[in-house]
Design an enzyme around this catalytic site. Structure first.
Site, PDB file in Angstrom:
ATOM      1  N   ASP B  96     -57.967 -68.301 -37.013  1.00 19.00           N
ATOM      2  CA  ASP B  96     -59.296 -67.455 -36.706  1.00 19.00           C
ATOM      3  C   ASP B  96     -60.440 -68.313 -37.505  1.00 19.00           C
ATOM      4  OD1 ASP B  96     -61.170 -65.479 -36.668  1.00 19.00           O
ATOM      5  OD2 ASP B  96     -60.727 -64.291 -38.093  1.00 19.00           O
ATOM      6  N   GLU B 101     -54.429 -67.513 -40.139  1.00 20.01           N
ATOM      7  CA  GLU B 101     -54.435 -66.043 -40.721  1.00 20.01           C
ATOM      8  C   GLU B 101     -52.997 -65.254 -40.139  1.00 20.01           C
ATOM      9  OE1 GLU B 101     -58.008 -64.027 -39.869  1.00 20.01           O
ATOM     10  OE2 GLU B 101     -57.172 -61.902 -39.777  1.00 20.01           O
ATOM     11  N   ARG B 243     -60.453 -47.334 -36.200  1.00 21.03           N
ATOM     12  CA  ARG B 243     -59.400 -48.083 -36.949  1.00 21.03           C
ATOM     13  C   ARG B 243     -60.644 -48.747 -38.115  1.00 21.03           C
ATOM     14  NH1 ARG B 243     -58.945 -54.299 -36.909  1.00 21.03           N
ATOM     15  NH2 ARG B 243     -60.376 -54.233 -35.127  1.00 21.03           N
ATOM     16  N   HIS B 245     -62.095 -50.560 -40.678  1.00 23.42           N
ATOM     17  CA  HIS B 245     -61.896 -51.866 -41.148  1.00 23.42           C
ATOM     18  C   HIS B 245     -62.329 -52.059 -42.379  1.00 23.42           C
ATOM     19  CE1 HIS B 245     -62.670 -56.493 -39.847  1.00 23.42           C
ATOM     20  NE2 HIS B 245     -61.503 -56.333 -39.915  1.00 23.42           N
TER      21      HIS B 245
END
Lengths: 70, 505
Positions: B96, B101, B243, B245
């Protein structure tokens, strides 16, 4: 650390209450023993870290430059 | 969500860890390439060599209801393989930007989150060891599980919490903000020296990340970071799920810190979802976060919206008491009870200065080591050898990691058995759709073309590729599809049996 301060106070508080009940010599022997333990632990920790710490710390710390991520 | 509230806490959680990397003696010239080369050493037992399916990926949606400008990512096949390593455990190792990652699979228990994250660390450590073996003779490559370089650059640790879409985002943002700001007390990973202010180079911070935050709400994770991130990319049915985050967290080495970080946040979200949370709200979320992140006294008063003040510890005590009241009414499973007990004990330990803190909370473990070492050596706090010690706390090389040394010598508390971590390297968790993704790769690898969080693309033998949608993270569990997958001798049989995918529990 505030947490540390509180702990120190607590310990010294309990030591003085013990002193009321037991001979002074016994109490100071106990304090000495505790201090020795703390010192030995600290020595062991220093040895453990000395073994693994990179030698070129200054170079790494300077050159560790990351692009931001995420 | 269709879960029995007594069955397990909150919803589904997954974490993402970015790792810092550098040569021991110089800055990498091309960190993107170096990251790709590093993950190319992923052990065969972990990595399923298929493509990552970008079809459903789009991180440009903002939870406040708009789409920002920008390109969707969709690399060609060779680049796709170079940048992505789908994993048999249902997770993904990838590049990433300039960092390797690891995204762990979706987990339905917090303990699973801890062991799958730990498995990711072990996987990346294996990459580092193999990479270094091939390049022996050159300078060592250091891979650090931390979040700042001490020079104003930060990379992330992100948590993802599945929530019902019906929970209004502004309510969610407002009510979760205080927890995200104050949980640093037990899950900050600590750092020596400011990233922003050179005059604070010898100062110790609780949080690696707090200094980097600038605004209360926003979409970006790389500039103008926000306390509440508004990315709205559910990787699931957009009508049902959100979701959430979270980008404020530090990467933890301590299993207890990870468990508390994710577990307390899950419990707070669950209370919030039920309308059972009425938390104190800070007047300035960013200011509060930065203050908590740099306050070793734990006593700084923080301004509340209502004009009063409160310390981070007091705020946490309000939160835990509201969550306890909610869970006592709702009922709680063993993990929720364990989390709640540990949460209360760590707050009490922080208040009283109990040694428990220095065995389980990253910032305090590291501070204890740094301060004792410095005292023995008599060095200035700004000595680069102490900053090196700070960095090596996060080092993934087992023989050079300060945290690992402390763990091996019994100086820190653990949560999971190393054998449980071993198992998480190659098998998916059983209670979410990660099971279906991971098991498809394990059982039918030659017929799987690509995977993503919300899809498995299979080659049906004849005709075009078939994209199986995994729109519900609660579907595809072992309980629902395990027996079916076991019975199916071929992809054709499985496709026939799975049409449509069985509903979630």
């Amino acid at each position: 650390m505030a947490a540390k301060d509180t702990e120190t106070k607590k310990q010294s508080g309990s030591t003085s209450s013990r002193e009321d009940q037991e001979p002074e010599a016994q109490a100071s022997a106990r304090t000495r023993q505790k201090a020795d333990e703390v010192r030995e632990e600290a020595d062991a920790l220093v040895d453990q870290i000395d073994e693994i710490l990179e030698e070129n710390a200054e170079t790494f710390v300077k050159s560790f430059i990351q692009k931001g991520g995420e | 969500m269709t879960q029995d509230p007594n069955d397990r806490i909150a919803g589904i959680v997954g974490t993402e860890v970015e790792y810092g990397l550098s040569w021991a003696n110089r800055t990498p010239e091309d960190p993107e390439r170096l990251s790709s080369e590093l993950i190319g050493h992923v052990p065969e037992a972990c990595h399923a060599p298929v493509l990552w399916d970008y079809e459903n990926e789009d991180p440009r949606h903002d939870a406040r209801g708009f789409l920002v400008e920008g390109e969707r990512e969709n690399p060609d096949d060779p680049d796709n393989r170079f940048l992505n390593k789908p994993l048999y455990n249902g997770g993904r190792l990838y590049v990433d930007g300039a960092h390797p990652e690891y995204s762990g699979p979706e987990c339905a228990s917090v303990r699973d989150v801890v062991r799958y994250e730990k498995a990711g660390d072990r996987m990346v450590a294996a990459c580092q060891a193999s990479f270094s073996g091939v390049r022996s003779g050159g300078p060592p490559l250091l891979v650090l599980k931390n979040n700042s370089d001490g020079k104003g650059n930060s990379w992330g640790y992100h948590e993802n919490y599945l929530l019902p879409r019906s929970l209004p985002f502004d309510t969610l943002a407002r009510k979760i903000s205080s927890h995200l700001v104050t949980r640093v007390l037990f899950c900050g990973s600590g750092k020596l020296g400011s990233d922003m202010n050179p005059s604070d180079s010898g100062k110790y911070f609780l949080s690696q990340r707090a200094e980097f935050f600038e605004i209360p709400l926003g979409l970006s994770t790389m500039v103008h970071r926000s306390v509440v991130n508004t990315r709205d990319e559910p990787h699931s049915d957009r009508n049902l799920y959100r979701r959430f985050h979270v980008i404020t967290g530090d990467s933890n080495l301590s299993e207890i810190s990870t468990y508390l970080k994710v577990g307390t946040t899950s419990l707070v979200l669950r209370s919030l979802e039920a309308g059972a949370l009425d938390p104190p709200v800070f007047a300035d979320w960013v200011e509060a976060f930065r203050r908590v992140g740099s306050d070793m006294t734990l006593k700084t008063p923080l301004a509340l919206e209502n004009g009063k003040t409160m310390t981070a510890l007091e705020c946490q005590e309000v939160l835990v008491s509201q969550v306890r009241r909610f869970l006592e009414q709702e009922g709680m499973n063993a993990e929720s009870a364990d989390l709640l007990g540990r949460w209360e004990r760590i707050l009490e330990a922080l208040r009283s200065g109990s040694p428990l803190v220095e065995r389980s909370v990253d910032w305090a473990i590291k501070w204890s080591v740094l301060s004792r070492y410095r005292e023995k050596k008599g060095w200035e706090m700004t000595d680069s050898r102490l900053k090196m010690l700070d960095f090596q706390y996060h080092d993934l090389r087992p023989e050079r990691s300060v945290f690992q040394m402390l763990e091996n010598t019994g100086q820190v508390d653990r949560l999971v058995d190393p054998m449980e971590v071993e198992e998480a390297l190659g098998r998916p968790p059983s209670e979410t759709r990660a099971y279906f993704r991971g098991e498809m790769l394990r059982r039918f690898l030659s017929r799987v073309h690509a995977v993503s969080w919300s899809s498995v693309v299979v080659d049906p033998g004849e005709g075009p590729l078939k994209r199986l949608a995994l729109g519900d993270p609660w579907k595809g569990t072992q309980k629902r599809v395990g027996a079916l997958m076991g019975k199916s001798g071929s992809v054709e049989e499985l496709l026939k049996a799975l049409n449509p995918l069985p509903a979630g529990e």
